[in-house]
Write a protein that holds these residues in place. Structure first.
Motif, PDB file in Angstrom:
ATOM      1  N   ALA A  51       0.830  -1.207   0.000  1.00  9.69           N
ATOM      2  CA  ALA A  51       0.000   0.000   0.000  1.00  9.69           C
ATOM      3  C   ALA A  51       0.863   1.255   0.000  1.00  9.69           C
ATOM      4  N   ASN A  52       1.945   1.229   0.778  1.00  7.81           N
ATOM      5  CA  ASN A  52       2.840   2.379   0.813  1.00  7.81           C
ATOM      6  C   ASN A  52       3.426   2.657  -0.566  1.00  7.81           C
ATOM      7  N   ALA A  53       3.905   1.618  -1.233  1.00 12.50           N
ATOM      8  CA  ALA A  53       4.520   1.805  -2.548  1.00 12.50           C
ATOM      9  C   ALA A  53       3.498   2.264  -3.582  1.00 12.50           C
ATOM     10  N   LEU A  54       2.310   1.664  -3.556  1.00 10.67           N
ATOM     11  CA  LEU A  54       1.265   2.088  -4.499  1.00 10.67           C
ATOM     12  C   LEU A  54       0.909   3.554  -4.300  1.00 10.67           C
ATOM     13  N   GLY A  55       0.834   3.982  -3.039  1.00  6.74           N
ATOM     14  CA  GLY A  55       0.542   5.389  -2.764  1.00  6.74           C
ATOM     15  C   GLY A  55       1.621   6.307  -3.312  1.00  6.74           C
ATOM     16  N   ALA A  56       2.885   5.899  -3.153  1.00  7.15           N
ATOM     17  CA  ALA A  56       3.991   6.721  -3.639  1.00  7.15           C
ATOM     18  C   ALA A  56       3.968   6.844  -5.156  1.00  7.15           C
ATOM     19  N   TYR A  57       3.721   5.742  -5.839  1.00  6.14           N
ATOM     20  CA  TYR A  57       3.722   5.793  -7.299  1.00  6.14           C
ATOM     21  C   TYR A  57       2.461   6.437  -7.870  1.00  6.14           C
ATOM     22  N   THR A  58       1.371   6.365  -7.138  1.00  8.15           N
ATOM     23  CA  THR A  58       0.176   7.106  -7.545  1.00  8.15           C
ATOM     24  C   THR A  58       0.428   8.610  -7.431  1.00  8.15           C
ATOM     25  N   ASP A 130      14.487 -11.085  -7.884  1.00 10.33           N
ATOM     26  CA  ASP A 130      13.719  -9.910  -7.458  1.00 10.33           C
ATOM     27  C   ASP A 130      12.277  -9.985  -7.942  1.00 10.33           C
ATOM     28  N   LYS A 131      11.453  -9.171  -7.325  1.00  9.90           N
ATOM     29  CA  LYS A 131      10.103  -8.913  -7.812  1.00  9.90           C
ATOM     30  C   LYS A 131       9.920  -7.403  -7.908  1.00  9.90           C
ATOM     31  N   PRO A 132       9.065  -6.922  -8.805  1.00 10.67           N
ATOM     32  CA  PRO A 132       8.853  -5.475  -8.892  1.00 10.67           C
ATOM     33  C   PRO A 132       8.179  -4.927  -7.636  1.00 10.67           C
ATOM     34  N   ILE A 133       8.592  -3.769  -7.208  1.00 16.78           N
ATOM     35  CA  ILE A 133       7.880  -3.047  -6.155  1.00 16.78           C
ATOM     36  C   ILE A 133       6.503  -2.664  -6.692  1.00 16.78           C
ATOM     37  N   ALA A 134       5.493  -2.770  -5.844  1.00 16.79           N
ATOM     38  CA  ALA A 134       4.114  -2.490  -6.272  1.00 16.79           C
ATOM     39  C   ALA A 134       4.000  -1.101  -6.907  1.00 16.79           C
ATOM     40  N   GLY A 135       3.461  -1.052  -8.100  1.00 21.45           N
ATOM     41  CA  GLY A 135       3.213   0.215  -8.792  1.00 21.45           C
ATOM     42  C   GLY A 135       4.363   0.715  -9.632  1.00 21.45           C
ATOM     43  N   ALA A 136       5.558   0.135  -9.490  1.00 25.01           N
ATOM     44  CA  ALA A 136       6.739   0.682 -10.160  1.00 25.01           C
ATOM     45  C   ALA A 136       6.691   0.499 -11.674  1.00 25.01           C
ATOM     46  N   GLU A 138       4.099   0.008 -13.645  1.00 31.51           N
ATOM     47  CA  GLU A 138       3.014   0.798 -14.235  1.00 31.51           C
ATOM     48  C   GLU A 138       3.377   2.283 -14.281  1.00 31.51           C
ATOM     49  N   PHE A 139       4.018   2.779 -13.218  1.00 31.80           N
ATOM     50  CA  PHE A 139       4.395   4.187 -13.211  1.00 31.80           C
ATOM     51  C   PHE A 139       5.441   4.495 -14.278  1.00 31.80           C
ATOM     52  N   THR A 140       6.479   3.674 -14.380  1.00 29.46           N
ATOM     53  CA  THR A 140       7.523   3.955 -15.366  1.00 29.46           C
ATOM     54  C   THR A 140       6.978   3.842 -16.788  1.00 29.46           C
ATOM     55  N   GLN A 141       6.073   2.916 -16.993  1.00 29.99           N
ATOM     56  CA  GLN A 141       5.443   2.819 -18.314  1.00 29.99           C
ATOM     57  C   GLN A 141       4.593   4.055 -18.611  1.00 29.99           C
ATOM     58  N   TYR A 142       3.910   4.564 -17.588  1.00 31.86           N
ATOM     59  CA  TYR A 142       3.123   5.788 -17.748  1.00 31.86           C
ATOM     60  C   TYR A 142       4.029   6.954 -18.111  1.00 31.86           C
ATOM     61  N   ALA A 143       5.151   7.082 -17.419  1.00 42.06           N
ATOM     62  CA  ALA A 143       6.084   8.168 -17.717  1.00 42.06           C
ATOM     63  C   ALA A 143       6.603   8.063 -19.143  1.00 42.06           C
ATOM     64  N   ALA A 144       6.978   6.849 -19.559  1.00 41.86           N
ATOM     65  CA  ALA A 144       7.489   6.661 -20.915  1.00 41.86           C
ATOM     66  C   ALA A 144       6.427   7.003 -21.959  1.00 41.86           C
ATOM     67  N   SER A 145       5.172   6.702 -21.640  1.00 45.49           N
ATOM     68  CA  SER A 145       4.087   7.004 -22.593  1.00 45.49           C
ATOM     69  C   SER A 145       3.883   8.509 -22.767  1.00 45.49           C
ATOM     70  N   LYS A 146       4.367   9.289 -21.797  1.00 44.45           N
ATOM     71  CA  LYS A 146       4.269  10.744 -21.859  1.00 44.45           C
ATOM     72  C   LYS A 146       5.498  11.374 -22.514  1.00 44.45           C
ATOM     73  N   GLY A 147       6.394  10.547 -23.032  1.00 38.79           N
ATOM     74  CA  GLY A 147       7.597  11.052 -23.658  1.00 38.79           C
ATOM     75  C   GLY A 147       8.714  11.379 -22.685  1.00 38.79           C
ATOM     76  N   VAL A 148       8.625  10.833 -21.470  1.00 45.78           N
ATOM     77  CA  VAL A 148       9.629  11.084 -20.436  1.00 45.78           C
ATOM     78  C   VAL A 148      10.661   9.949 -20.467  1.00 45.78           C
ATOM     79  N   LYS A 149      11.947  10.322 -20.502  1.00 43.75           N
ATOM     80  CA  LYS A 149      13.009   9.320 -20.481  1.00 43.75           C
ATOM     81  C   LYS A 149      13.194   8.834 -19.038  1.00 43.75           C
ATOM     82  N   VAL A 150      13.204   7.519 -18.875  1.00 43.85           N
ATOM     83  CA  VAL A 150      13.277   6.907 -17.547  1.00 43.85           C
ATOM     84  C   VAL A 150      14.702   6.415 -17.307  1.00 43.85           C
TER      85      VAL A 150
END
Length: 286
Positions: A51-58, A130-136, A138-150
């Motif tokens: 929940a903490n990680a999802l909140g941060a990435y939201t 490893d496993k992905p941190i919750a929300g990570a 999806e957030f990075t994909q969202y940023a990339a879709s906006k033309g943001v270099k990750v």
């Protein structure tokens, strides 16, 4: 009669086995106490960690959209110099326990009674557990879709980059196409454990919108020192957190742990523990 006799004999046998259990148990070694047990348990099993990680990435999505609309916005005020307003946008994320959960390695050390070594860590990285941190993702994909270099600024070494990138691609993290966006420690001569030189490298060509990390050093090179010294640096930078610096909670390790004993890893573990206990502010019981 036979069934009754068999039942009595089984009962006697069972009573004998139960009576012997304490003696058998006495031969088993008790698990050694580990200061990291509750922290790793929280990190690996709790819904609260997710929940903490999802909140941060939201929150990150909200701040990203705000930053894209404000050309004066930068998350790297120290490294971002000159006229950066028209630079292409970028974000910077740490890797370990910011986007990848490394709790299997911490759990391995707890259950095995071992501790961190560079050799065992590299072996773990190569195993790709490893496993992905919750929300990570999806957030990075969202940023990339906006033309943001990750960009990923990590203290995994250049030798550990191959298996890490392979793992991240499998999870779906955007990897920059024709731009090297995975900046590991020691990849260049001045890229040490402090990350400021790598942030500056990115800021030469990109407007840094957001930074994500689980350790103070993911945001500033002034992360070392005593508890009091770190607090002063935090207070000077507090306005960044939740705005353009977004922290992911990680109670399992980090620069916070060594602050009470001033990063003197040569001290015996017992002395380190005592200095950590001395740094606590306990209730007086009244």
């Amino acid at each position: 009669m036979r069934n009754g006799f068999f039942g009595r004999r089984t009962l006697v046998t069972a009573i004998g086995l139960v009576a012997a259990l304490p003696a058998l148990g006495a031969d088993l070694p008790a698990p050694s106490p580990d200061d990291n047990l509750n922290a790793v348990l929280w990190d690996q099993t709790s819904v609260e960690a997710q929940a903490n990680a999802l909140g941060a990435y939201t929150l990150g999505r909200i701040r990203l959209d705000e930053a894209l609309a404000d050309k004066s916005w930068t998350a790297a005020p120290v490294e971002q110099t000159g006229s950066f307003q028209d630079f292409p946008p970028a974000i910077i994320l740490d890797v370990d326990d910011t986007i990848l959960n490394t709790s299997p390695y911490q759990a391995h050390n707890i259950t095995g009674g071992t501790s961190f070594t560079p050799q065992s860590w590299t072996q773990y990285v190569n195993a790709q557990q490893d496993k992905p941190i919750a929300g990570a993702v999806e957030f990075t994909q969202y940023a990339a879709s906006k033309g943001v270099k990750v960009f990923y600024v990590t203290n995994r070494t250049a030798d550990e980059e191959g298996p890490t990138v392979e793992e991240m691609k499998r999870f779906g993290f955007p990897m920059g196409d024709n731009v090297d966006t995975f900046l590991s420690a020691k990849e260049q001569p001045d890229w040490g454990s402090a990350k400021g030189t790598r942030r500056a490298f990115i800021a030469k060509n990109y407007r840094v919108l957001l930074m994500f990390g689980d350790n103070f050093g993911d945001f500033t090179d002034d992360y070392k020192g005593t508890v009091e010294e770190r607090q002063k640096v935090f207070e000077a930078n507090a306005a960044h957190f939740g705005h353009d610096w977004i922290a992911i909670a990680n109670p399992t390790y980090g620069s916070f742990e060594s602050a009470p004993y001033k990063g003197d890893y040569k001290l015996p573990p017992e002395e380190q523990r005592k200095m950590k206990q001395d740094a606590l502010t306990p209730w007086d019981g009244k």
